[in-house]
Scaffold this active site. Sequence first.
Site, mmCIF file in Angstrom:
data_model
loop_
_atom_site.group_PDB
_atom_site.id
_atom_site.type_symbol
_atom_site.label_atom_id
_atom_site.label_comp_id
_atom_site.label_asym_id
_atom_site.label_seq_id
_atom_site.Cartn_x
_atom_site.Cartn_y
_atom_site.Cartn_z
ATOM 1 N N ARG A 110 -60.415 27.056 -3.762
ATOM 2 C CA ARG A 110 -59.470 26.348 -4.630
ATOM 3 C C ARG A 110 -59.416 24.865 -4.289
ATOM 4 N NH1 ARG A 110 -53.271 28.213 -4.534
ATOM 5 N NH2 ARG A 110 -53.022 26.766 -2.832
ATOM 6 N N ARG B 173 -50.367 27.483 7.404
ATOM 7 C CA ARG B 173 -49.502 28.096 6.384
ATOM 8 C C ARG B 173 -49.537 29.622 6.489
ATOM 9 N NH1 ARG B 173 -52.513 25.466 1.944
ATOM 10 N NH2 ARG B 173 -51.455 26.784 0.449
ATOM 11 N N ARG C 213 -38.331 32.062 2.154
ATOM 12 C CA ARG C 213 -39.431 32.198 3.128
ATOM 13 C C ARG C 213 -38.939 32.320 4.560
ATOM 14 N NH1 ARG C 213 -44.749 29.020 1.186
ATOM 15 N NH2 ARG C 213 -44.135 29.095 -0.967
ATOM 16 N N ARG D 297 -55.753 20.064 -3.803
ATOM 17 C CA ARG D 297 -54.387 20.086 -3.269
ATOM 18 C C ARG D 297 -54.390 19.573 -1.836
ATOM 19 N NH1 ARG D 297 -50.531 25.317 -4.166
ATOM 20 N NH2 ARG D 297 -50.095 24.994 -1.964
ATOM 21 N N LYS E 179 -49.972 34.302 -6.129
ATOM 22 C CA LYS E 179 -48.578 34.286 -6.596
ATOM 23 C C LYS E 179 -48.403 33.492 -7.881
ATOM 24 C CE LYS E 179 -46.702 32.455 -3.247
ATOM 25 N NZ LYS E 179 -46.569 31.665 -2.255
#
Length: 190
Positions: A125, A142, A86, A131, A11
């Site tokens: 990632r 998630r 969401r 992160r 995204k």
Amino acid sequence: MLLLGPPGSGKGTQAERISEHLGIVAISTGAIFRANVKRQTPLGLAAQKYLDAGDFVPDSVTNKMVRDRISEADVGSGFMLDGYPRTVAQVDYLDLILAECDRKLDVVLELTADDEELVARLLGRAKETGRSDDHEAVIRHRLDLYNEQTEAVVARYAQRGILTQVHGSGGIDEVTERVLYSLGRFVGVA
Ligand code: ADP
């Protein structure tokens, strides 16, 4: 427009490219939260524990943030929301905000991908970005939230006839091409 998609679907990357192409500002709720956490603002302090756990920040906090952001001057020629709404309650809230400022959604784009590919991408990632929410258990949580709650959001927009879905697998340029092609049916894309 809205850009929806599970974590790891690309995204953020596509949002930048699409917004540049269409000449509209991209507003990522996740990025706004992360920036506020980094600066330890009151909003960041309120959001931090949810981000770290991979939970949704409560609607009361998120909705107000989006409303404030949409009232800024740079959204005048259009905007893209990346990662909002969401939940179905956020859909209702967004309808209210848009009615208030007399605007309407042209298109809702969902980037899709298989869960196992998403997990693999996010674990990759995690090594690069560090992160705080890119750990396997939090990643799976998630993804579960997306499947449980955000799929209902997608269904709402499908009912309204403004949903377009694009598969997010393959190279970044290839996905951008697919995205721009699919948006062409809804908005003027050069
Ligand atoms: P991802 O799609 O990979 O989870 P985002 O940057 O879109 O990444 O979101 C990161 C986090 O920010 C979410 O896990 C959640 O805690 C918070 N967040 C972002 N958008 C919303 C939203 N619309 N409602 C509630 N929480 C949100």
